[in-house]
Scaffold this active site. Structure first.
Site, mmCIF file in Angstrom:
data_model
loop_
_atom_site.group_PDB
_atom_site.id
_atom_site.type_symbol
_atom_site.label_atom_id
_atom_site.label_comp_id
_atom_site.label_asym_id
_atom_site.label_seq_id
_atom_site.Cartn_x
_atom_site.Cartn_y
_atom_site.Cartn_z
ATOM 1 C CG LEU A 21 -2.028 -1.003 1.308
ATOM 2 C CD1 LEU A 21 -2.748 -0.895 2.646
ATOM 3 C CD2 LEU A 21 -3.013 -0.817 0.161
ATOM 4 C CG ASP A 22 -0.036 4.902 -2.194
ATOM 5 O OD1 ASP A 22 -0.405 5.508 -1.176
ATOM 6 O OD2 ASP A 22 -0.717 4.881 -3.240
ATOM 7 C CE1 TYR A 23 5.455 8.022 4.545
ATOM 8 C CE2 TYR A 23 4.084 9.858 3.841
ATOM 9 C CZ TYR A 23 5.001 9.309 4.723
ATOM 10 O OH TYR A 23 5.447 10.046 5.796
#
Length: 234
Positions: free
Chosen positions: A101-103
């Site tokens: 999952l991105d930042y």
């Protein structure tokens, strides 16, 4: 047992990543570096990965994490930012995230030391839908939603058909549930951008039949026996 399966069963990584470790000379059997992918491990052999002895058959652990925004989907970070490893730090086994999952994306992330399961859930041939709830700018018209359902070009890659449901439409924003089968970098954000809607907030709520439910951000729970059996059946 094949060396890549042995490494995966020890919870180090997936079989595919194990093949990379072998090819790069990071694996030894009985003190000798092996680079052949088809080598078998016999009973009594000592296997090392990156200088550490590993052992297949360790206790398998499966957890669901609710990743907050600003937490890195990694086991460590050279900038000393918080990682998902910090969330499960009280678990003695070393767990690895399944996918990313991105930042700035929150929500459901599965973590485990079962390398074979990681391989199953991340391999393109296994069509496991991931469901997200996105808050996007503007109006998501019927025509735009239809484009997302058919598949859109996100820069050299045309996405597979998606499941799209508008949960709320306000004058300046929409809340949309979207389910996709792939896991390209920032894919959901790029898909909405491709039809003219910028994502403001994004949360993953479901992987296959595994649901985030009421799990609080920054917390984890162990998967149930039924959930583990479901994942292994994929």
């Amino acid at each position: 047992m094949r060396i890549n399966k042995y490494i995966a069963d020890a919870g180090i990584c997936s079989r595919r990543k194990a093949d990379e470790l072998i090819s790069n000379g990071n694996v030894k059997i009985n003190g000798l570096t092996v680079k052949e992918l088809g080598v078998d491990v016999a009973e009594g052999d000592v296997v090392e990965v990156n200088g550490s002895v590993i052992e297949a058959g360790r206790r398998k652990v499966y957890v669901a994490v609710n990743k907050p925004a600003g937490v890195i989907t990694s086991m460590d970070d050279d900038r000393e930012r918080e990682t998902v490893a910090d969330i499960v730090a009280d678990i003695p086994e070393r767990l690895f995230p399944v996918g990313r999952l991105d930042y700035n994306t929150t929500g459901l992330l599965i973590m485990t030391n079962d390398g074979q399961l990681t391989y199953t859930l991340t391999h393109p041939k296994h069509e496991v839908y991931k469901t997200y709830v996105a808050k996007v700018e503007g109006v998501l018209s019927g025509a735009r939603a239809a484009k997302l359902r058919r598949g859109v070009d996100i820069g050299g890659f045309v996405t597979s058909p998606a499941r799209v449901k508008v949960l709320k439409q306000m004058p300046r924003y929409a809340v949309v549930e979207i389910s996709i089968r792939e896991g390209k970098n920032r894919q959901v954000r790029k898909m909405f951008a491709a039809v003219g809607n910028k994502v403001r907030e994004l949360k993953r709520t479901q992987i296959g039949e595994i649901r985030l439910g009421r799990l609080k951000e920054g917390h984890y729970r162990k998967l149930t026996r039924e959930e583990i059996e479901y994942l292994k059946s994929l």
